[in-house]
Design an enzyme around this catalytic site. Structure first.
Site, PDB file in Angstrom:
ATOM      1  N   HIS A  71      -9.468   0.776  -1.412  1.00 15.72           N
ATOM      2  CA  HIS A  71      -9.472   1.435  -0.108  1.00 15.72           C
ATOM      3  C   HIS A  71     -10.898   1.329   0.448  1.00 15.72           C
ATOM      4  CE1 HIS A  71      -5.696   3.095  -1.422  1.00 15.72           C
ATOM      5  NE2 HIS A  71      -5.597   3.936  -0.413  1.00 15.72           N
ATOM      6  N   ASP A  97       1.692   4.053   2.793  1.00 18.69           N
ATOM      7  CA  ASP A  97       0.645   4.877   2.161  1.00 18.69           C
ATOM      8  C   ASP A  97       1.258   6.039   1.359  1.00 18.69           C
ATOM      9  OD1 ASP A  97      -1.975   5.437   1.502  1.00 18.69           O
ATOM     10  OD2 ASP A  97      -2.581   6.157   3.463  1.00 18.69           O
ATOM     11  N   ASP A  98       1.529   7.154   2.013  1.00 23.21           N
ATOM     12  CA  ASP A  98       2.102   8.337   1.348  1.00 23.21           C
ATOM     13  C   ASP A  98       3.259   8.855   2.204  1.00 23.21           C
ATOM     14  OD1 ASP A  98      -0.091   8.856  -0.805  1.00 23.21           O
ATOM     15  OD2 ASP A  98      -1.193   8.592   1.075  1.00 23.21           O
ATOM     16  N   HIS A 113       1.270   4.763  -2.436  1.00 22.81           N
ATOM     17  CA  HIS A 113       0.915   5.601  -3.596  1.00 22.81           C
ATOM     18  C   HIS A 113       2.203   6.254  -4.061  1.00 22.81           C
ATOM     19  CE1 HIS A 113      -3.440   5.336  -2.619  1.00 22.81           C
ATOM     20  NE2 HIS A 113      -2.965   5.195  -1.391  1.00 22.81           N
ATOM     21  N   GLU A 123     -11.275   3.234   5.789  1.00 22.38           N
ATOM     22  CA  GLU A 123     -10.248   4.159   6.298  1.00 22.38           C
ATOM     23  C   GLU A 123     -11.015   5.238   7.070  1.00 22.38           C
ATOM     24  OE1 GLU A 123      -8.212   6.432   3.257  1.00 22.38           O
ATOM     25  OE2 GLU A 123      -6.614   7.078   4.622  1.00 22.38           O
ATOM     26  N   HIS A 126       0.859  -1.191   0.000  1.00 22.94           N
ATOM     27  CA  HIS A 126       0.000   0.000   0.000  1.00 22.94           C
ATOM     28  C   HIS A 126       0.889   1.232   0.000  1.00 22.94           C
ATOM     29  CE1 HIS A 126      -3.834   2.051   1.832  1.00 22.94           C
ATOM     30  NE2 HIS A 126      -3.180   2.864   1.016  1.00 22.94           N
TER      31      HIS A 126
HETATM   32  N1  ADE Z   1      -4.667   8.623  -2.120  1.00 17.83           N
HETATM   33  C1  ADE Z   1      -3.436   8.694  -1.610  1.00 17.83           C
HETATM   34  N2  ADE Z   1      -3.454   8.306  -0.321  1.00 17.83           N
HETATM   35  C2  ADE Z   1      -4.724   7.966  -0.018  1.00 17.83           C
HETATM   36  C3  ADE Z   1      -5.366   7.485   1.146  1.00 17.83           C
HETATM   37  N3  ADE Z   1      -4.730   7.271   2.295  1.00 17.83           N
HETATM   38  N4  ADE Z   1      -6.694   7.275   1.094  1.00 17.83           N
HETATM   39  C4  ADE Z   1      -7.363   7.505  -0.030  1.00 17.83           C
HETATM   40  N5  ADE Z   1      -6.796   7.947  -1.149  1.00 17.83           N
HETATM   41  C5  ADE Z   1      -5.482   8.180  -1.146  1.00 17.83           C
HETATM   42 ZN    ZN Z   2      -3.811   4.705   0.423  1.00 18.62          ZN
END
Ligand code: ADE
Ligand code: ZN
Length: 335
Positions: free
Chosen positions: A196, A277-278, A18, A199, A16
Site C-alpha cells: 500500500h 479493499d474492505d 483484505h 493512499e 486488492h
Molecule cells: N488494511 C485494511 N484495509 C486497509 C487500507 N485501505 N489501507 C491500509 N491498510 C488496510
Molecule cells: Zn487495502
C-alpha cells in the site's frame, strides 16, 4: 446488455481485497456469539451505524476490533467462502487475497489456524465456483520491522502456500523504508511483492515502495497524480495500481466519487484496476465498485474492458491460466 450485466460479464481479477475486511456485521456477531467474544457494539445495526469514517485510522480501529470475532480455522474458512460466493456472483475469475496474520497471532490465534482456514476456502472455491486464488501475507506497518521478521519466520514454514507479501495498516508516519530489510528477505525467498502506498501517504512513499521494496504493484497509489515525474515512471514501467474507489470515498481520500482521479490516471496511460479493499466496511464488493465508478466518471465499455484486462495482466498467475480469461474478455462487445 445493461451496464450491471456487462460489468458482471467481464472476466476480472480482484487484486486488492483484505479478507478480514469482508467480515459482514451479521457474520461478525454470529462468530462472536459462537466464540464467546464480546464486541464493542450492541447489535448488527449499531455496528453498521458506526461505519462513518473520517480517515484511514478511524476505519482501522474498527476493523481490528471486528477481527477479534475470528478465532478458529472454521471461522476463517467461512469468512473466505462468503467472500468467494460474492466474488463469483460479480464475475471474478481470480482473486489474490490479503490476510493480516499479526492481527490474529497478537490475540493468540496460531498462524496455521488462519492459513489452514483460508486455504481450505481457496480449494473449495476452485471446485465450487471455478475461481482461482492466491494468498498474500500483509505485514502491519504500524508494528516494527522486527515484528515483521518474526511473522516471516512463521510464514517460512509454509512458503509454498503463500504467494506474496504486502504492506498495510496506518500509512502516514510508517514509510516503506522502515521495512526495506524485511522485504529484501522476502524477495530472496522468491515471494511476489506489493505494498500500500499513496493512499493517504505522499508520492514519496510510492517512490520508496518502488525503489526500496521493489514492488510489482502499488496498492491504491492514487496520490501519484501529485507528481508528474512519478506518473511518467509508472506509465513507462507499467506498474499496476490496485485502486479501490468506494474505499477512497469512505476514508475521505476524495470527497466524492465524481471527484475521484481514476479516469485521469487511466487517461494518462496507467495500468489501473478496480477493487473493493474492505467491502463489508465500504459499502460494496467489486461489482458495485465498477458500477458506481462507471456511472460517476462516465466510463465507456471499452474503458471498463481495459480495466478488467489490466487486472488479468497484473495478476500473479501464469499465462496458461490467463490466456483463456483474456480470450473470453476479448469476445465481449464494446458497445
Ligand atoms: N488494511 C485494511 N484495509 C486497509 C487500507 N485501505 N489501507 C491500509 N491498510 C488496510
Ligand atoms: Zn487495502
Amino acid at each position: 446488455m445493461d451496464l450491471e450485466t456487462y460489468i458482471r460479464a467481464l472476466p476480472k481479477a480482484e487484486l486488492h481485497l483484505h479478507i478480514e475486511g469482508s467480515l459482514e456485521p451479521e457474520m461478525m456477531f454470529a462468530l462472536a456469539q459462537r466464540n464467546g467474544v464480546t464486541l464493542p457494539w450492541s447489535s448488527v445495526e449499531a455496528t453498521r451505524a458506526a461505519y462513518a469514517f473520517s480517515d484511514l485510522q478511524s476505519f482501522l480501529d474498527l476493523y481490528y476490533a471486528g477481527a477479534a470475532a475470528l478465532i478458529h480455522e472454521q471461522d476463517f474458512y467461512e469468512l473466505a467462502m462468503a467472500y468467494f460466493t460474492r466474488a463469483h456472483a460479480d464475475g471474478v475469475v481470480h482473486a489474490e487475497l490479503f490476510f493480516d496474520p499479526q492481527t490474529h497471532t497478537e490475540r493468540g490465534v496460531a498462524f496455521e489456524t488462519v492459513l489452514d482456514g483460508l486455504e481450505r476456502a481457496c480449494d473449495e472455491a476452485r471446485v465450487q465456483y471455478g475461481i482461482s486464488s492466491r494468498l498474500i501475507l500483509c505485514f502491519l506497518r504500524h508494528l516494527s520491522e522486527d515484528d515483521g521478521f518474526a511473522t516471516l519466520e512463521q510464514a517460512m514454514l509454509h512458503l509454498s502456500r503463500i504467494h506474496g507479501v504486502g504492506l498495510d495498516s496506518s500509512e502516514k508516519g510508517h514509510p516503506p523504508s522502515k521495512f526495506a530489510r524485511l522485504f529484501k528477505q522476502c524477495r530472496d525467498l522468491g515471494l511476489h511483492i506489493v505494498a500500500h502506498a499513496g493512499e493517504e501517504g505522499p508520492p514519496a512513499y510510492i517512490i520508496e515502495a518502488l525503489d526500496l521494496l521493489k514492488v510489482e504493484r502499488i496498492d491504491h497509489g492514487v496520490r501519484a497524480a501529485e507528481d508528474p515525474a512519478l506518473v511518467e515512471r509508472l506509465v513507462r514501467e507499467q506498474i499496476p495500481l490496485t485502486v479501490c474507489p468506494l474505499s477512497n470515498i469512505k476514508l475521505c481520500v476524495f470527497p466524492t466519487l465524481q471527484g475521484h482521479n481514476l479516469k485521469q490516471l487511466l487517461d494518462a496511460g496507467l495500468k489501473v484496476t478496480i477493487n473493493s479493499d474492505d467491502p463489508a466496511y465500504f459499502g460494496g464488493y467489486i461489482g458495485q465498485n465498477f458500477l458506481a465508478t462507471a456511472e460517476a466518471l462516465h466510463l465507456s465499455r471499452a474503458e471498463l474492458k481495459r480495466i478488467a484486462r489490466n487486472s488479468l495482466e497484473a495478476s500473479f498467475v501464469g499465462d496458461a491460466e490467463r490466456t483463456p480469461w483474456l480470450a473470453r474478455l476479448d469476445a465481449l462487445p464494446e458497445d
